[in-house]
Design an enzyme around this catalytic site. Structure first.
Site, PDB file in Angstrom:
ATOM      1  N   GLY A   1     -12.224  53.870 -14.457  1.00 34.43           N
ATOM      2  CA  GLY A   1     -12.886  55.001 -14.055  1.00 34.43           C
ATOM      3  C   GLY A   1     -12.671  56.140 -15.188  1.00 34.43           C
ATOM      4  O   GLY A   1     -13.026  57.314 -15.101  1.00 34.43           O
ATOM      5  N   CYS A   2     -11.952  55.869 -16.255  1.00 32.75           N
ATOM      6  CA  CYS A   2     -11.750  56.970 -17.476  1.00 32.75           C
ATOM      7  C   CYS A   2     -12.532  56.333 -18.558  1.00 32.75           C
ATOM      8  O   CYS A   2     -12.699  55.299 -18.765  1.00 32.75           O
ATOM      9  CB  CYS A   2     -10.300  56.940 -17.632  1.00 32.75           C
ATOM     10  SG  CYS A   2      -9.159  56.932 -16.234  1.00 32.75           S
ATOM     11  N   GLN A   3     -13.056  57.324 -19.408  1.00 35.67           N
ATOM     12  CA  GLN A   3     -13.651  57.183 -20.239  1.00 35.67           C
ATOM     13  C   GLN A   3     -12.736  57.114 -21.614  1.00 35.67           C
ATOM     14  O   GLN A   3     -12.930  55.990 -22.373  1.00 35.67           O
ATOM     15  CB  GLN A   3     -14.637  58.512 -20.900  1.00 35.67           C
ATOM     16  CG  GLN A   3     -16.148  58.302 -21.112  1.00 35.67           C
ATOM     17  CD  GLN A   3     -16.906  59.260 -21.788  1.00 35.67           C
ATOM     18  OE1 GLN A   3     -16.213  59.885 -22.564  1.00 35.67           O
ATOM     19  NE2 GLN A   3     -17.876  59.629 -21.044  1.00 35.67           N
TER      20      GLN A   3
END
Lengths: 405, 141
Positions: B50-52
């Site tokens: 869920g992190c870029q």
């Protein structure tokens, strides 16, 4: 009409907004465009004055709504120079159109048939074809691209054979801005009797494709990239394909006669438009096309090219900055990174200064893998952006670089 | 120090800055103090989804307290995880589970709390609490 940027900007109420205390600089136009008052008014007018379900009612409101919806279809037909209005099928957007065609083709493909896509596709133009190949046993081939972000045409020519049934290429790459030579791609595919679908999601806000001149089989796009609302788009399909392809979804609106023994389908375009459509969206799409034509595509192209050239030269003055997608034919998209800095960090800092850019893989992970990067910062310009806004971006990127390195 | 005391300390540190530039610069400098995860532990299962940007988080339990180490390929994300680690590392699992995260808002990083935010601050907190829950269940058994 002469191009007056200040007058145009007044048409877009959102451009008066402030973000984090700074005037909004909206440079995420490749994701979605902003909406002019003319389109907003059209939406308000529909719901305020003639909201009704279409194609069935005999009452006045239904007639008015049906007329407006069908007039919009004709506007879109003329805009894209399709031969007939029924070749324009309203969809919920580009992705819907692609899936409709992919689903339809699963009946025609057999094991060993080949499908060609390009290396610079959006995920929405990769995944449906992979799913189609899984269903049918067809093989997916990929046209490679060069370091500059240009498709290698000679490789494409080598891939074509009598086994090729379908070719899918985007008109313009969303991650790089490269304009693909679709006319040549279509001609070559037709030499082996393959059908071609062009994804026009990124192109139609910049250029006006002539579908008959292109002789394309399918062309898809979304209204929201063209100053229209979200949730509506079109699938153009040549009449012969419209007759050949089976319906995508069953439901109201798409039938001629229904008994429990057998249903006969309605003619084009209704065969592919099951259920109550996005009526307001379809009508507002027409208003958006009117608006863009009033601004004028020549004006749009000229202004955006100026923005692109200026942004490219100013950004390249920043040490360590690299632009991805450097071919000669491109639209106003600048995808870049600064050496040693994560694109996410740059995006976060410039957002604090009111600038909306996109960071990440832009739903085109294969392109990022090609360049071996986690993503890029993408600034994408529209005709309502200004040279001053380019300066604001460049200064913000310089500031971000100082803070981050 | 207790979690609440560390959070109060962080709030007062960030309150010294007048504008966002200084706050971000401070956050970036905190990122440089991050207790780094062992390079060998930078594996797929330590990545937070869920992190870029990439965020690796590891935890260990010593003397009844959870110790976190982490890293990220983005500097701002590194700063955010450093703030979280300062607040939650070397604490008892139950205290981590019970900890309030409202201090993020108070130090002026509210925008990072939105679940749609690509930096995954919410996912980081969730992952730290999940580790704490796992250790707590070990203690209970």
């Amino acid at each position: 009409m002469p191009f007056n940027i200040q007058k145009i900007r007044k048409d877009f109420p959102i451009l008066k907004r402030k973000v984090n205390g700074y005037p909004l600089v909206y440079l995420d136009n490749a994701a979605t465009s902003q909406k002019p008052q003319q389109v907003i008014d059209c939406i308000v007018d529909y719901y305020s004055n003639y909201n009704a379900n279409i194609h069935r009612g005999v009452h006045t409101l239904s007639q008015e709504a049906t007329d407006a919806y069908e007039i919009s279809r004709q506007k879109i037909q003329k805009h894209f120079n399709a031969k007939n209005p029924f070749e324009i099928i309203f969809t919920s957007g580009t992705t819907h159109g692609i899936n409709l065609v992919a689903q339809g083709f699963s009946e025609f493909l057999k094991e060993g048939d080949e499908i060609i896509v390009s290396a610079m596709e959006h995920h929405s133009n990769i995944v449906p074809w992979q799913m189609l190949c899984e269903r049918t046993g067809a093989i997916l081939n990929v046209i490679p691209m060069s370091e500059q972000g240009i498709l290698v045409f000679s490789e494409y020519e080598k891939m074509l054979s009598e086994k090729t049934k379908l070719v899918f290429v985007n008109h313009i790459s969303n991650a790089l801005g490269t304009i693909n030579p679709i006319k040549k791609i279509i001609e070559k595919a037709h030499e082996v009797d393959a059908a071609v679908l062009i994804d026009g999601a990124q192109s139609c806000s910049h250029i006006k494709p002539d579908l008959q001149a292109l002789d394309v089989d399918f062309y898809v796009t979304s209204a929201h990239k063209m100053c229209g609302p979200t949730g509506v788009g079109i699938l153009y399909m040549k009449e012969k394909w419209g007759n050949k392809l089976p319906p995508y979804q069953g439901g109201g609106e798409m039938i001629a006669e229904v008994t429990f023994e057998k249903t006969t389908y309605a003619g084009l375009p209704h065969k592919f438009e099951a259920g109550t459509p996005n009526i307001c969206g379809g009508i507002a799409f027409g208003a958006a096309i009117d608006y863009l034509n009033e601004v004028g595509f020549q004006n749009i192209e000229k202004h955006e090219n100026e923005l692109l050239a200026y942004a490219t030269s100013e950004l390249l003055k920043i040490e360590g900055l690299k632009i991805y997608g450097t071919g000669p034919d491109k639209t106003s998209v600048v995808s870049f990174n600064i050496e040693g800095i994560h694109p996410y960090d740059i995006g976060t800092i410039v957002d604090k200064m009111g600038i909306a850019v996109r960071t990440g893989h832009h739903c085109a992970q294969p392109i990022m893998d090609f360049y071996k990067i986690p993503g890029t910062v993408r600034a994408s310009f529209a005709f309502y952006n200004t040279i001053e806004e380019v300066d604001i971006l460049v200064n913000a990127v310089k500031k971000a670089k100082m803070m981050l390195s | 120090m207790k979690i609440e005391e560390i959070q109060e300390e962080l709030i007062s540190e960030f309150a010294m800055f007048d504008d966002w530039v200084e706050r971000y610069e401070y956050m970036i400098s905190l990122g440089k103090t991050l207790p780094l995860i062992d390079e060998n532990l930078k594996t797929e299962d330590k990545l937070i989804k869920g992190c870029q940007s990439k965020v690796w988080l590891n935890s260990e339990m010593n003397n009844g307290k959870v110790h976190f180490t982490a890293d990220s390929d983005a500097i701002i994300t590194k700063g955010i995880i450093a703030i979280l680690i300062r607040a939650f590392s070397n604490q008892k699992p139950q205290d981590i589970i019970n900890a309030n995260t409202a201090f993020i808002d108070e130090i002026g990083l509210k925008e990072h709390l939105s679940p749609t935010r690509a930096n995954g601050l919410v996912s980081m907190i969730k992952q730290m609490k999940l580790y704490a829950v796992a250790y707590q269940s070990q203690l209970n058994s």
